[in-house]
Write a protein that holds these residues in place. Structure first.
Motif, PDB file in Angstrom:
ATOM      1  N   ARG A 251      -0.335  -3.728  -3.137  1.00  0.00           N
ATOM      2  CA  ARG A 251      -0.012  -2.919  -4.214  1.00  0.00           C
ATOM      3  C   ARG A 251       0.962  -3.173  -5.153  1.00  0.00           C
ATOM      4  N   ASP A 252       1.988  -3.378  -4.315  1.00  0.00           N
ATOM      5  CA  ASP A 252       3.471  -3.691  -5.128  1.00  0.00           C
ATOM      6  C   ASP A 252       3.224  -5.050  -5.724  1.00  0.00           C
ATOM      7  N   ARG A 253       2.588  -6.081  -5.293  1.00  0.00           N
ATOM      8  CA  ARG A 253       2.420  -7.367  -5.938  1.00  0.00           C
ATOM      9  C   ARG A 253       1.704  -7.091  -7.187  1.00  0.00           C
ATOM     10  N   LEU A 254       0.525  -6.289  -7.198  1.00  0.00           N
ATOM     11  CA  LEU A 254      -0.432  -6.075  -8.444  1.00  0.00           C
ATOM     12  C   LEU A 254       0.347  -5.431  -9.490  1.00  0.00           C
ATOM     13  N   GLN A 255       1.159  -4.310  -8.906  1.00  0.00           N
ATOM     14  CA  GLN A 255       1.922  -3.512 -10.065  1.00  0.00           C
ATOM     15  C   GLN A 255       2.885  -4.458 -10.888  1.00  0.00           C
ATOM     16  N   ALA A 256       3.372  -5.252  -9.994  1.00  0.00           N
ATOM     17  CA  ALA A 256       4.512  -6.169 -10.499  1.00  0.00           C
ATOM     18  C   ALA A 256       3.743  -6.931 -11.523  1.00  0.00           C
ATOM     19  N   ASN A 257       2.687  -7.714 -11.380  1.00  0.00           N
ATOM     20  CA  ASN A 257       1.909  -8.458 -12.096  1.00  0.00           C
ATOM     21  C   ASN A 257       1.502  -7.787 -13.542  1.00  0.00           C
ATOM     22  N   LEU A 258       1.155  -6.267 -13.210  1.00  0.00           N
ATOM     23  CA  LEU A 258       1.019  -5.823 -14.468  1.00  0.00           C
ATOM     24  C   LEU A 258       2.045  -5.267 -15.390  1.00  0.00           C
ATOM     25  N   ASP A 259       3.092  -5.186 -14.631  1.00  0.00           N
ATOM     26  CA  ASP A 259       4.442  -4.873 -15.517  1.00  0.00           C
ATOM     27  C   ASP A 259       5.053  -5.853 -16.153  1.00  0.00           C
ATOM     28  N   ASP A 260       4.565  -7.300 -15.649  1.00  0.00           N
ATOM     29  CA  ASP A 260       5.047  -8.251 -16.383  1.00  0.00           C
ATOM     30  C   ASP A 260       4.127  -8.901 -17.468  1.00  0.00           C
ATOM     31  N   ASN A 261       3.005  -8.422 -17.353  1.00  0.00           N
ATOM     32  CA  ASN A 261       2.081  -8.892 -18.269  1.00  0.00           C
ATOM     33  C   ASN A 261       1.881  -8.134 -19.470  1.00  0.00           C
ATOM     34  N   LEU A 262       2.043  -8.403 -20.646  1.00  0.00           N
ATOM     35  CA  LEU A 262       2.079  -7.600 -22.076  1.00  0.00           C
ATOM     36  C   LEU A 262       0.485  -7.105 -22.102  1.00  0.00           C
ATOM     37  N   PHE A 263      -0.258  -7.832 -21.745  1.00  0.00           N
ATOM     38  CA  PHE A 263      -1.835  -7.283 -21.843  1.00  0.00           C
ATOM     39  C   PHE A 263      -2.202  -6.788 -20.769  1.00  0.00           C
TER      40      PHE A 263
END
Length: 542
Positions: A251-263
């Motif tokens: 969950r934390d990994r996916l949330q970090a990916n989303l936070d770092d991705n403009l889209f």
């Protein structure tokens, strides 16, 4: 970084072909290995002495090495097919953006940089304004293309890491490893073994080995058909903390990916993956609560890894010693978070009602265990992972297909077999109950191409079809297959009227039971059924 020229040469579909071929070869190898082990075991039944002991020891070592190979190669095949499934769509997305830009006259560099074409009309003011607009369009296209390329690169790296990890499992085939080889190592269960073979595996272990497996490797036996239910329960409960830690990290990994991705998750589906991961954490909360509220129950299945949704099975009573065992399989929209606690409640009432009826029949010394089995993923018409309309389209579309039922039927058939081989009763009386889409899953499970299913009676209610004309199609004796369909149930059963899944159950040769209100022979007033969810109230399950 992955470049456009590289993407144009890639053929992800060939990864899927390779994965399928590797899996097929691995199955052939596994079958040959199992056959060899059986031949040696049969020979040792009448062969004694030093040479026999040496042959048995060598065979065990080779079998352990073979199991390690099949496990690793299975992981390799999965890595290849998963890579094809993830990289293929991402590659198409990136190339489509690049082609869109080039078709509009923009220059696209190999690294995804997009440049506007020069615009010259002779009017300096107009040229400046239009050139600025073209520059803005180029920036928008580049802002789409570069993240798309980065996504493909990330998926490629993940696929490579998964393949490397699978290959690393092979190691040196002659090198002793904990849990596989060596004089003091724990023998692992064979992948893909039958319930009967799993029972033989468990019976062959010492008490010390069993205790060590449950404590150190609970994932080996928690979901393994043919293992005693109390062992499966303890092993699965022992997995709670590790499963929670794994899901929270994901969950934390996916949330970090989303936070770092403009889209966000537009190009990666990380947003949907995050929703399902958070859902599995809620599933785990629900299961922990059920275990706490039912201390005498048995958690016979805990799977929060293999599918989009969590899967579980919970027994009320001891199925290993019971004279009578029921297994209820649910259908459309059933899931752990919203439904499983209710299923376990109905299972509890079913066990109590069955014991009551046995007492009334003068058979009070007979025991009952009832199981709520959600070991597959029924169609879901409202997941919450996307918009409600598309969820509904997907969910009801799934109801019209057999894919989920076929996948669940194979596992359900193995579960039935496991109950039969573990039971201390010579021939436990097993009843299969299937509701809604779960009735199709149940019917297909009873038609599993194995040596013969152990179920004695089957009940189907609110069914869209079970792909059978009568009891003989399901391995049941005449008069031991039952159907209930209420006049007011106008949803799922309508599929039966147009023979989507074989003959209409409500007009077939099975025993047709009334769904009208009335008083049963034991003097209890039973309410009638008027909609799809009310069938359990006919027998006092809710």
């Amino acid at each position: 970084m992955v470049t456009l020229s590289q993407l144009r040469t890639w053929r992800p579909d060939e990864l899927a072909v390779a994965g399928t071929a590797v899996a097929a070869s691995n199955r052939t190898f596994g079958d040959a290995m199992n056959a060899t082990g059986s031949h040696v075991s049969n020979a040792l039944l009448s062969w004694q002495g030093t040479a026999a002991e040496a042959a048995g020891s060598r065979s065990a070592t080779e079998q352990d090495a073979g199991r390690r190979i099949t496990t690793a190669v299975t992981a390799q095949a999965n890595a290849l097919t998963n890579a094809a499934a993830s990289i293929g769509p991402a590659r198409i997305t990136a190339l489509a953006i690049a082609d869109e830009a080039m078709a509009a006259g923009f220059a696209v560099a190999d690294d995804g940089q997009v440049s506007a074409p020069p615009f010259v009309s002779g009017n300096p003011v107009a040229d400046m304004l239009i050139q600025a607009q073209l520059g803005e369009q180029a920036a928008v296209l580049e802002a789409r293309l570069k993240p798309a390329l980065a996504t493909v690169g990330e998926l490629d790296a993940r696929a490579g890491a998964a393949l490397d990890a699978a290959t690393d499992q092979l190691g040196d085939a002659n090198e002793p490893r904990a849990g596989s080889l060596g004089p003091d190592a724990l023998p692992e269960p064979a992948p893909g073994a039958t319930a009967a073979d799993n029972k033989k595996y468990w019976d062959s272990l010492t008490e010390e080995q069993r205790r060590q497996i449950v404590e150190e490797h609970p994932d080996w036996v928690g979901n393994l058909d043919g293992i005693p239910s109390a062992v499966r329960h303890e092993a699965n409960v022992n997995r709670f903390d590790d499963e929670r830690a794994r899901l929270e990290a994901e969950r934390d990994r996916l949330q970090a990916n989303l936070d770092d991705n403009l889209f966000g998750g537009t190009f990666t589906n990380d947003d949907a993956a995050l929703w399902y991961t958070e859902q599995k954490l809620r599933d785990l909360d629900e299961i922990e609560g059920i275990v706490a509220d039912n201390p005498d129950g048995r958690l016979m299945l805990l799977d929060l890894q293999s599918g989009e949704r969590g899967m579980a099975a919970f027994a009320v009573g001891d199925p290993d010693t019971a004279d009578h065992i029921s297994v209820t399989t649910p259908g459309l929209n059933t899931n752990i978070d919203e439904s499983f606690s209710g299923m376990v409640g109905e299972t509890t009432h079913l066990q109590a009602e069955a014991e009551k009826q046995l007492r009334l029949a003068g058979r009070g010394d007979e025991t009952v265990a009832s199981i709520a089995w959600l070991g597959y993923e029924p169609p879901q018409a409202d997941t919450g992972a996307s918009n409600a309309f598309m969820d509904g389209v997907r969910g009801y579309g799934d109801v019209a297909q057999t894919d989920r039922a076929n996948a669940g039927a194979a596992k359900l058939a193995g579960f039935y077999d496991g109950l039969d081989v573990v039971s201390i009763q010579p021939d436990p009386h097993i009843t299969a109950l299937g509701h809604s889409y779960g009735s199709l899953t149940t019917g297909l499970a009873l038609q599993d191409p194995g040596p013969g299913q152990p179920v004695d009676d089957a009940m189907f209610y609110g069914s869209p079809g079970i792909n059978a004309d009568d009891e003989s199609d399901l391995g049941l004796a005449e008069g031991h297959g039952y159907v209930m369909e209420a006049d007011g149930d106008i949803g799922i059963p309508e599929a039966g009227k147009i023979h989507v899944f074989g003959p209409d159950p409500s007009t077939s040769d099975f025993e047709q039971l009334s769904t009208d209100a009335g008083t049963s022979p034991d003097g209890v007033t039973r309410e009638g059924v008027h909609k799809h969810s009310q069938y359990p109230q006919l027998v006092g399950l809710c």
